[in-house]
Design a protein around this motif. Structure first.
Motif: not given
Length: 299
Positions: A130-142, A261-269, A271-275
């Protein structure tokens, strides 16, 4: 001790550069290699755009963010021109074999295998703990099935990209500087600064651009250290490869190089604070990867 600078193997690695260690050769060579890479890259993409015709505008939009498998393959395989440019430069300007940039080939392959095994083991541990996420659920990309089908060529594409960067920065620039200057403060820091500058992308990374560039610079220093300890590029290529496999092929940011990517992170570039919150975590993982490679090399 962990901080002991055991760089005896580095002498053999830089030996091919000693006969052409004049600083003007490096400046000229790096300039020519950079211009050659840019020229080859532009010609390549012009041919691609011409071939696609009306579809080229859509491809261009995808290339900007690497948002499709096709765009990612074009971007990653285009790094082969970087390797070609520096290889030709070494032959013409320094009058030596480009294979010398890798170090002893058999040793490099052996060290690459050992460090890759360590990196894969570390990746499994990281994904199981753990943790098994990055502050939110991973999103399936393909779909998993499509990802598996694409995986072999995806691995080759990432290998082309990371090998090119290591050959240029830890191979060519580090070798030539170390053949001219004894201090690691020169041959470790300067290539890493150049590497960091290449990762300073304010247009895409926004207010975190400087932090990401510093991260890249620290990564470069660690790879320079591994190269000096090992006497080949094998370990640095291995660490770089599996780091990028994790960030490009497994979990990617949704707005940056996400096409494979197989999955996408729950935030992007954007999202300055999360990065910014995740950069220290990423640094710890980078540090642990360096230690794991050291352990695999017993150096």
């Amino acid at each position: 001790m962990i901080w002991r600078l055991n760089y005896a193997a580095h002498e053999q690695f830089i030996a091919p550069a000693r006969d052409s260690a004049a600083l003007w050769r490096l400046v000229l060579g790096f300039t020519l290699a950079s211009l050659g890479y840019v020229a080859l890259n532009q010609m390549f993409f012009q041919v691609v755009y011409s071939f696609l015709g009306a579809q080229s505008s859509a491809l261009y939009e995808n290339l900007l963010k690497g948002s499709s498998p096709q765009a990612m393959y074009l971007l990653l395989f285009s790094f082969a021109f970087m390797t070609m440019a520096v290889g030709v430069t070494v032959r013409i300007v320094h009058r030596r074999s480009a294979l010398g940039l890798l170090g002893d080939l058999r040793l490099a392959l052996s060290q690459f295998g050992a460090v890759s095994a360590a990196m894969l083991g570390l990746m499994i541990v990281v994904f199981l703990l753990p943790p098994w996420d990055m502050g939110g659920d991973f999103v399936a990309n393909m779909s998993a099935s499509r990802w598996v089908v694409l995986l072999p060529i995806s691995l080759v594409a990432v290998m082309v990209q990371v090998s090119a960067e290591e050959i240029v920065f830890r191979g060519y620039v580090q070798q030539q500087l170390a053949a001219r200057f004894k201090s690691p403060l020169v041959w470790m820091i300067l290539p890493s600064v150049l590497f960091a500058l290449g990762h300073y992308l304010p247009d895409s990374a926004g207010e975190n651009a400087l932090f990401i560039a510093v991260w890249a610079g620290l990564f470069g220093i660690m790879m320079a250290d591994l190269t000096a300890r090992a006497g080949t590029l094998g370990p640095a290529i291995a660490v770089h490869l599996w780091n990028n496999v994790s960030a490009i092929l497994i979990v990617s940011l949704p707005d940056d190089l996400s096409g494979l990517a197989l999955y996408l992170a729950p935030f992007g570039l954007g999202d300055a604070a999360e990065i910014r919150a995740w950069l220290p975590v990423d640094f710890v993982l980078m540090f642990v990867s360096w230690l794991a490679a050291r352990l695999a090399l017993r150096r």
